[in-house]
Design a protein around this motif. Structure first.
Motif: not given
Length: 306
Positions: A121, A145, A150, A200
């Protein structure tokens, strides 16, 4: 006629041997992983590179600023505690399962994948170019993201991977709800746009799915469906709740978009884009939950039947 058993494992009728992990499920995991990657690319292209996507995404973020009150304060507190909550939940459950059930390989794979998803990410945030100007007033820095989402989703996924098949439906629902709550909170608090959250989820799926396949391959002694479908944690109710939440959110999204559409309702919306964005997050989160529960359930049952 009786059949031999291997250290308490369920055996097959044809061979009397312990089931082999992951047999026949590789193609499904490959397709699911590729779907996440393709969906991630599509999400980035539409919501970052096109005028329509930018407008929808940014409008949801702008309208979130109008929600001053308890919801915003609660989301801020939740986001402040989210890293600690995520790490504690994942650490406690993974360590408990690892020590009590001796699933060392599964725990190692899950934790490495969790770190890899969060690293991916951050790298994507740096690699993706800044948002191009498409006539929409927006912050040009790339925020896709979402890092907080995440972290929450990967922690939930790590728990999902290390628990036994009978606990996965419950773990999927609770983990999916936790990840969805984290994603919605980032929107309510104006930290991220809806597309950032969806991206994410897709990053976590693209990383954790191959890890899940590896966990299945290393879990011959425990990672099989034992046939006890009456266990409360493996009830279909959990998948049904996720599906119902997704369907309800889809209805909200359709209603919000109809009110936004020219000639059908309120063109100058004050909250409709926001609710459409929330619905998109909820749909993506719970769709991933249902898909993962089904995929791992099919794989466990298939190995038991071989």
């Amino acid at each position: 006629m009786t059949y031999p058993r291997t250290r308490g494992l369920p055996t097959t009728r044809r061979t009397g041997q312990a089931p082999r992990a992951g047999t026949g499920s590789g193609f499904l995991f490959v397709m699911a992983t590729l779907s996440c990657v393709i969906a991630l690319a599509g999400t980035y292209y539409f919501f970052v590179r096109t005028t329509t996507g930018q407008y929808i995404d940014e409008s949801a973020l702008v309208e979130a600023a109008t929600l001053n009150g308890p919801a915003e304060r609660a989301s801020t507190q939740f986001l402040d505690w989210l890293p600690v909550i995520s790490v504690v939940i994942a650490a406690v459950v993974v360590l408990f399962v690892t020590i009590m059930r001796r699933r060392w390989k599964a725990a190692g794979i899950a934790l490495v994948a969790c770190v890899a998803a969060n690293l991916a990410t951050q790298l994507l945030k740096d690699w993706f170019p800044d948002r191009p100007f498409r006539g929409v007033q927006t912050i040009e820095l790339n925020s896709l993201p979402s890092g907080h989402t995440t972290l929450a989703a990967s922690a939930a996924a790590a728990v999902f991977l290390v628990v036994s098949p009978r606990w996965r439906p419950l773990a999927g629902f609770l983990g999916g709800t936790f990840a969805v709550a984290a994603g919605v909170s980032t929107l309510v608090n104006q930290w991220h746009r809806p597309a950032d959250v969806v991206a994410a989820f897709l990053v976590v799926g693209a990383v954790m799915l191959p890890a899940g396949w590896l966990v299945l391959r290393t879990g011959n002694r425990w990672n099989v469906q034992d046939g006890r479908g009456d266990h409360w944690a493996s009830s279909r109710l959990w998948a049904l709740l996720s599906a119902m939440a997704g369907i309800a959110s889809a209805a909200v999204a359709v209603y919000s978009l109809i009110r936004i559409a020219p000639g059908f309702g309120q063109e100058n919306s004050t909250t409709n884009y926001f609710w459409a964005g929330v619905s998109l997050i909820v749909i993506a989160g719970y769709l991933a939950t249902v898909a993962a529960t089904w995929l791992f359930g099919v794989s466990a049952r298939r190995r038991h039947a071989l």
